[in-house]
Design an enzyme around this catalytic site. Structure first.
Site, PDB file in Angstrom:
ATOM      1  N   HIS A  75      -4.376 -10.272  -2.818  1.00 17.12           N
ATOM      2  CA  HIS A  75      -4.489  -9.896  -4.229  1.00 17.12           C
ATOM      3  C   HIS A  75      -3.268  -9.140  -4.740  1.00 17.12           C
ATOM      4  CE1 HIS A  75      -6.189  -6.006  -2.618  1.00 17.12           C
ATOM      5  NE2 HIS A  75      -5.518  -5.530  -3.651  1.00 17.12           N
ATOM      6  N   ASP A 115      -8.111 -12.180   2.177  1.00 15.51           N
ATOM      7  CA  ASP A 115      -7.258 -11.262   1.416  1.00 15.51           C
ATOM      8  C   ASP A 115      -6.023 -10.851   2.212  1.00 15.51           C
ATOM      9  OD1 ASP A 115      -6.509  -9.898  -0.868  1.00 15.51           O
ATOM     10  OD2 ASP A 115      -7.577  -8.060  -0.343  1.00 15.51           O
ATOM     11  N   SER A 147      -3.122  -0.862  -1.538  1.00 17.99           N
ATOM     12  CA  SER A 147      -3.524  -2.195  -1.079  1.00 17.99           C
ATOM     13  C   SER A 147      -2.413  -2.857  -0.282  1.00 17.99           C
ATOM     14  CB  SER A 147      -3.880  -3.078  -2.274  1.00 17.99           C
ATOM     15  OG  SER A 147      -5.064  -2.645  -2.873  1.00 17.99           O
TER      16      SER A 147
END
EC number: 3.4.21.107
Length: 467
Positions: free
Chosen positions: A109, A139, A212
């Site tokens: 992402h 992911d 992230s």
């Protein structure tokens, strides 16, 4: 006497505080050694948009908006009422180097739909990265920069991660590069909604936007996870963070490096959790396993003889305690590999050999299948009708009866709703009203039995007890 007590208390206090101090981990050396291999990742995505001017002004072709209005509304020179412009959204994330020649791991992402990915190294160099491959289901994304002799992280064995051990994260929350936060592992093999192929590591490490894709280290300085998600009601950290286990990430990265995509094992069943009531209805001592609510047509499960109502309690020797454990295990098996599936069927345990298939693209797993009308009432105090072709196609159901009316009674108590399609009752397939009536008439009065229904396209089992 008071003096002796005071001395004793002081000695005890020093002992306790020194013990607490000794128990706390020391992170400084870990950070010095590991941080050079952590990178900041920024992306650029260019989109053609139109800036809205002032719709109340309808100017003739070729005429400009007067400067006084342009200044007041901050409209750039040369703009009319509706002018094409280039919008350049940016996002920030983290990553880490896994090879000296420039391979980098981060989250899918972070780089999804990016036109350009920029990696900023610890020495402040900025290099454009190539996206080797990106996998939405896990992911995980693999990047490559043109550089050599880069610092790399030590990769650890995430299967050895234990609840309660200290972990540390390095990343760029809100753009603050090389921020360090620490905590403990709160849980392992955690399943999240819509994330069925990753057994997440749950921690209480403070993770925020920008973290992230960054690494999660153990005290040996080894990366055991990729920080991926948080649970939040505020948009910020609330004490629940989730990391992709490194063993899963490396498996994905190896496939991305070889082919640019990821292939996963596929069993071809829709499953649900086994509740206490369902466990009782199936004759289990405790609620455990994954209950097969639907076997998909043409799937490996159908070919192997798995049936709706089977409870899968093991897969290739690994226990399946919760339904969410099964996709993790199946997804990591290479397609065309045989796997042993332990099931409870009719109260008896047995083993089924399944040749695992290739997981189809999202939305391609389900097939269409094909049934008329009448009505009846019964011991459940419900009214039913035959399944018509429209409902067969709409809900992908091959046979069953449709609930048309639910009145107070056993059916309502079990949770039946108007529109539910009853496809199986007490282990018997329901293909007609006649078959339904026959099965219902033979049901025991006091014992709960399993009933399979399809509700708005979603198959599930519910426990039914007549009294």
């Amino acid at each position: 006497m008071k003096f002796i007590r005071a001395v004793f208390s002081l000695v005890f206090l020093l002992f306790v505080t020194s013990g607490v101090h000794a128990a706390l981990p020391e992170f400084t050396n870990l950070v010095k050694q590991a941080s050079p291999a952590v990178v900041n990742i920024s992306t650029v995505q260019q989109r053609q948009t139109r800036t809205q001017g002032m719709p109340q002004f309808q100017l003739p072709d070729g005429q400009e908006i007067p400067e006084i209005f342009r200044h007041f509304f901050r409209i750039p020179p040369g703009s009319g009422n509706d002018t094409p412009r280039r919008k350049v959204p940016r996002s920030l994330g983290s990553g880490f180097i896994i090879s000296e020649d420039g391979y980098i791991l981060t989250n899918h992402h972070v780089v999804a739909e990016a036109d350009k990915v920029i990696v900023r190294l610890n020495d402040r160099r900025e290099l454009e990265a190539e996206v080797i491959g990106s996998d939405k289901r896990s992911d995980v994304a693999l990047l490559k920069i043109k550089a050599t002799d880069l610092p790399v992280v030590k990769v650890g064995d995430s299967d050895k991660a234990e609840v309660g051990e200290w972990v540390l994260a390095i990343g760029s929350p809100f753009g603050f590069d090389y921020s360090v936060t620490a905590g403990i592992i709160s849980a392992t093999d955690r399943s999240l909604a819509n994330e069925t192929y990753v057994p997440f590591i749950q921690t209480d490490v403070a993770i925020n936007p920008g973290n992230s894709g960054g690494p999660l280290f153990n005290l040996e300085g080894e990366v055991i996870g990729i920080n991926s998600q948080i649970y939040t009601r505020s948009g910020g950290f609330m004490g629940l963070s989730f990391a992709i286990p490194m063993n899963v990430a490396i498996e994905v990265a190896d496939q991305l490096k070889k082919s640019g995509s990821v292939s996963r094992g596929w069993l071809g069943v829709i499953i649900q959790e086994v509740s206490r009531d369902l466990a009782e209805s199936f004759g289990l001592e405790k609620p455990e396993g994954a209950l097969v609510a639907k076997v998909l047509p043409g799937s490996p499960a159908e070919d192997a003889g798995l049936k709706e109502g089977d409870i899968i309690y093991s897969f290739n020797g690994q226990s399946i305690n919760r339904s969410g454990d099964l996709p993790h295990q199946v997804g990591r098996i290479p397609p065309e590999t045989d796997a042993e599936v332990g099931v409870v069927r009719g109260g008896n345990k047995q083993s089924v050999t399944v040749t695992i298939g290739l997981l189809p693209a999202p939305g391609e797993e389900l097939k269409t299948a094909k049934s008329s009308e009448s009505s009846s009432t019964n011991r459940l105090n419900i009214q039913i009708s035959e399944l018509d072709d429209q409902l067969r196609e709409r809900w992908n159901v091959s046979s069953g009866v449709v609930v048309r009316k639910v009145e107070e009674g056993a059916g309502a108590d079990s949770g039946l709703m108007i529109g539910d399609v009853i496809t199986m009752l007490n282990g018997e397939d329901i293909g007609s009203i006649k078959k339904f009536a026959k099965v219902v008439s033979a049901l025991p009065d006091t014992k709960a039995v399993p009933m399979r229904i399809v509700r708005r396209g979603s198959p599930m089992f519910i426990p039914l007890k007549l009294k």
